[in-house]
Design an enzyme around this catalytic site. Structure first.
Site, PDB file in Angstrom:
ATOM      1  N   VAL A  86       0.861  -1.183   0.000  1.00 43.29           N
ATOM      2  CA  VAL A  86       0.000   0.000   0.000  1.00 43.29           C
ATOM      3  C   VAL A  86       0.897   1.232   0.000  1.00 43.29           C
ATOM      4  O   VAL A  86       1.893   1.278   0.732  1.00 43.29           O
ATOM      5  CB  VAL A  86      -0.940   0.026   1.228  1.00 43.29           C
ATOM      6  CG1 VAL A  86      -1.784   1.299   1.241  1.00 43.29           C
ATOM      7  CG2 VAL A  86      -1.834  -1.212   1.242  1.00 43.29           C
ATOM      8  N   VAL A  95      -7.216  -0.057   3.106  1.00 44.59           N
ATOM      9  CA  VAL A  95      -6.900  -0.501   1.748  1.00 44.59           C
ATOM     10  C   VAL A  95      -6.453  -1.960   1.748  1.00 44.59           C
ATOM     11  O   VAL A  95      -6.922  -2.780   0.951  1.00 44.59           O
ATOM     12  CB  VAL A  95      -5.829   0.400   1.111  1.00 44.59           C
ATOM     13  CG1 VAL A  95      -5.425  -0.139  -0.266  1.00 44.59           C
ATOM     14  CG2 VAL A  95      -6.348   1.829   0.986  1.00 44.59           C
ATOM     15  N   LEU A  96      -5.521  -2.299   2.638  1.00 48.89           N
ATOM     16  CA  LEU A  96      -5.026  -3.672   2.705  1.00 48.89           C
ATOM     17  C   LEU A  96      -6.160  -4.650   2.996  1.00 48.89           C
ATOM     18  O   LEU A  96      -6.292  -5.687   2.335  1.00 48.89           O
ATOM     19  CB  LEU A  96      -3.937  -3.784   3.771  1.00 48.89           C
ATOM     20  CG  LEU A  96      -3.397  -5.193   4.029  1.00 48.89           C
ATOM     21  CD1 LEU A  96      -2.761  -5.777   2.781  1.00 48.89           C
ATOM     22  CD2 LEU A  96      -2.401  -5.188   5.182  1.00 48.89           C
ATOM     23  N   GLU A 121       6.312  -8.752   7.394  1.00 50.15           N
ATOM     24  CA  GLU A 121       6.235  -8.554   8.841  1.00 50.15           C
ATOM     25  C   GLU A 121       5.455  -9.705   9.454  1.00 50.15           C
ATOM     26  O   GLU A 121       4.544 -10.247   8.830  1.00 50.15           O
ATOM     27  CB  GLU A 121       5.549  -7.224   9.172  1.00 50.15           C
ATOM     28  CG  GLU A 121       6.295  -5.988   8.706  1.00 50.15           C
ATOM     29  CD  GLU A 121       5.580  -4.709   9.122  1.00 50.15           C
ATOM     30  OE1 GLU A 121       5.235  -4.585  10.320  1.00 50.15           O
ATOM     31  OE2 GLU A 121       5.355  -3.855   8.255  1.00 50.15           O
ATOM     32  N   TYR A 125      -0.413 -10.829   8.755  1.00 47.68           N
ATOM     33  CA  TYR A 125      -1.288 -11.718   8.004  1.00 47.68           C
ATOM     34  C   TYR A 125      -2.114 -12.678   8.848  1.00 47.68           C
ATOM     35  O   TYR A 125      -3.017 -13.329   8.325  1.00 47.68           O
ATOM     36  CB  TYR A 125      -0.472 -12.469   6.953  1.00 47.68           C
ATOM     37  CG  TYR A 125       0.028 -11.522   5.881  1.00 47.68           C
ATOM     38  CD1 TYR A 125      -0.827 -11.086   4.885  1.00 47.68           C
ATOM     39  CD2 TYR A 125       1.322 -11.020   5.909  1.00 47.68           C
ATOM     40  CE1 TYR A 125      -0.400 -10.191   3.921  1.00 47.68           C
ATOM     41  CE2 TYR A 125       1.766 -10.128   4.947  1.00 47.68           C
ATOM     42  CZ  TYR A 125       0.897  -9.711   3.961  1.00 47.68           C
ATOM     43  OH  TYR A 125       1.321  -8.805   3.011  1.00 47.68           O
ATOM     44  N   PHE A 409       9.174 -15.973  -3.627  1.00 47.24           N
ATOM     45  CA  PHE A 409       8.253 -15.368  -4.589  1.00 47.24           C
ATOM     46  C   PHE A 409       7.631 -14.130  -3.965  1.00 47.24           C
ATOM     47  O   PHE A 409       7.767 -13.895  -2.789  1.00 47.24           O
ATOM     48  CB  PHE A 409       7.167 -16.352  -5.047  1.00 47.24           C
ATOM     49  CG  PHE A 409       6.381 -16.985  -3.921  1.00 47.24           C
ATOM     50  CD1 PHE A 409       5.253 -16.354  -3.401  1.00 47.24           C
ATOM     51  CD2 PHE A 409       6.769 -18.197  -3.372  1.00 47.24           C
ATOM     52  CE1 PHE A 409       4.522 -16.935  -2.373  1.00 47.24           C
ATOM     53  CE2 PHE A 409       6.036 -18.791  -2.347  1.00 47.24           C
ATOM     54  CZ  PHE A 409       4.908 -18.164  -1.863  1.00 47.24           C
TER      55      PHE A 409
END
Length: 409
Positions: A86, A95-96, A121, A125, A409
């Site tokens: 973001v 937003v996230l 971080e 999540y 990735f």
């Protein structure tokens, strides 16, 4: 306050999405040269972007389709989340959360049972249902002390390949490694240009060496040499930093380590994110030549479809347990909420009384075989309704090999 909206990225918006991601992660600006190498690995498909009310890009959440090996060896369809960011002046505005909700809803609608990512971080999540499911260790091997046991790694030969040869040959070689280690991830064709080719053909000095055994090429290592000499220690050798090391057989793996530890004018060999159960010290006459410098979370997993994910893996020899996923703990995908009986004979939904109650993020962290339900009980992340159930769940979910991804990735 300006409003924003989230939609699928359109063809032609990929570079802007990458530029925003790199800026959010404090990377260098995306040059034309870098974009030319990344474009094949950065399609519009799988990207959800946030725009302000002026149509300016302010956020990106990207993924690509692949497969993840789960306990028992099955390859399960997985979304590899390869970029979330973001813009700095738009953080803390939801937003996230909106982008992740859109991404999860899309994956559920498409029937993708798993998602996985490498977290920038460790506190972000979990609130989206992800759990740290694999870990890696950092190792440093002191080259002067590292003498291999007689006969270790002597069953093949190792040779350098040019960057062009590596780009051509290593993808097919990697496909030989699709074994049964949980957490191992497939690398689709679109992954290679931006994540491997760009590295080995770049100017950072990476070398690629390939091991060949009785059945041909069966392993490779990518590493760079770092000069660590200074005026006080001019005689000190170089540091070899392993970027990745993969092998199809234990003998090929040992042969690659023999090669690395035989390079002249080297003081130490270093690897980050190596498998937790990689037995480097067992190869050496002096096991103290190997030092573990860190243990870090590696792959974070999200169970998009809890039932499909649980059905796909195998389980150890223990009586079944009934797990309950509470609605309050899976707000994004409420279809996962409910009770599941898990045992060696299979998995199914049930109305039976639960033995253990937990959130989908905790279940995800245990899914590939890392850690114990018993430890999560101590951490307050699993509620116990049957005192014997945690021990049974520990046995059911245990894997002989530590889960490991080994792919960035």
């Amino acid at each position: 306050m300006s409003e924003f909206h989230v939609r699928a990225a359109a063809e032609g918006e990929q570079r802007a999405c990458l530029e925003l991601l790199v800026e959010a992660l404090h990377g260098k600006p995306v040059s034309d040269e870098v974009w030319a190498k990344m474009v094949a690995s950065w399609p519009a498909a799988g990207k959800f972007a946030a725009f302000d009310d002026q149509g300016t890009l302010v956020g990106i959440a990207s993924s690509f389709d692949t497969e993840l090996t789960v306990p028992g060896g099955r390859k399960l369809a997985t979304a590899a989340v390869d970029g979330v960011g973001v813009r700095a002046d738009w953080t803390r505005r939801g937003v996230l959360t909106s982008m992740m909700a859109a991404q999860l809803a899309d994956l559920a609608a498409r029937g993708v049972p798993l998602a996985a990512l490498h977290a920038s971080e460790g506190v972000i999540y979990g609130r989206f249902g992800y759990g740290a499911a694999t870990y890696g260790k950092g190792v440093v091997v002191e080259r002067p002390r590292a003498r291999l046991r007689d006969g270790v790694g002597c069953d093949g030969v190792v040779r350098f390949v040019t960057p062009a040869e590596a780009v051509e040959r290593v993808p097919a070689l990697y496909r030989r490694f699709a074994g049964d280690r949980p957490g191992f991830i497939a690398r689709p064709d679109m992954w290679w240009p931006g994540f491997f080719d760009r590295l080995v053909t770049g100017d950072e000095g990476y070398r690629v060496a390939v091991h060949s055994g009785p059945d041909g090429d069966d392993g490779f290592v990518v590493y760079q040499s770092v000069d660590v000499r200074d005026r006080q220690t001019p005689e000190r050798g170089a540091l070899l930093q392993i970027r990745e090391l993969h092998a199809a057989t234990p003998r090929a793996w040992a042969g690659l380590w023999r090669f690395l530890l035989s390079v002249d004018l080297v003081s130490s060999v270093e690897g980050r994110g190596r498998p937790m159960d990689e037995p480097i010290a067992e190869l050496l006459t002096d096991p103290r030549a190997v030092n573990t410098t860190e243990v870090i979370d590696d792959l974070w997993v999200r169970l998009i479809d809890v039932l499909a994910a649980l059905e796909a893996r195998t389980y150890g020899p223990a009586e079944p347990v009934v797990l309950e996923v509470l609605e309050v703990l899976d707000r994004q995908l409420p279809a996962n909420n409910g009770r599941y009986v898990v045992g060696q004979s299979g998995v199914q939904r049930t109305t039976a009384e639960p033995d253990l109650r937990l959130g989908v993020d905790t279940l995800a962290s245990l899914y590939l075989g890392h850690g114990l339900f018993s430890d999560q009980v101590l951490a307050g992340r699993v509620e116990v309704l049957d005192e014997a159930a945690a021990a049974r769940a520990d046995t059911l979910f245990h894997t002989a090999r530590a889960p490991w991804c080994g792919t960035f990735f």
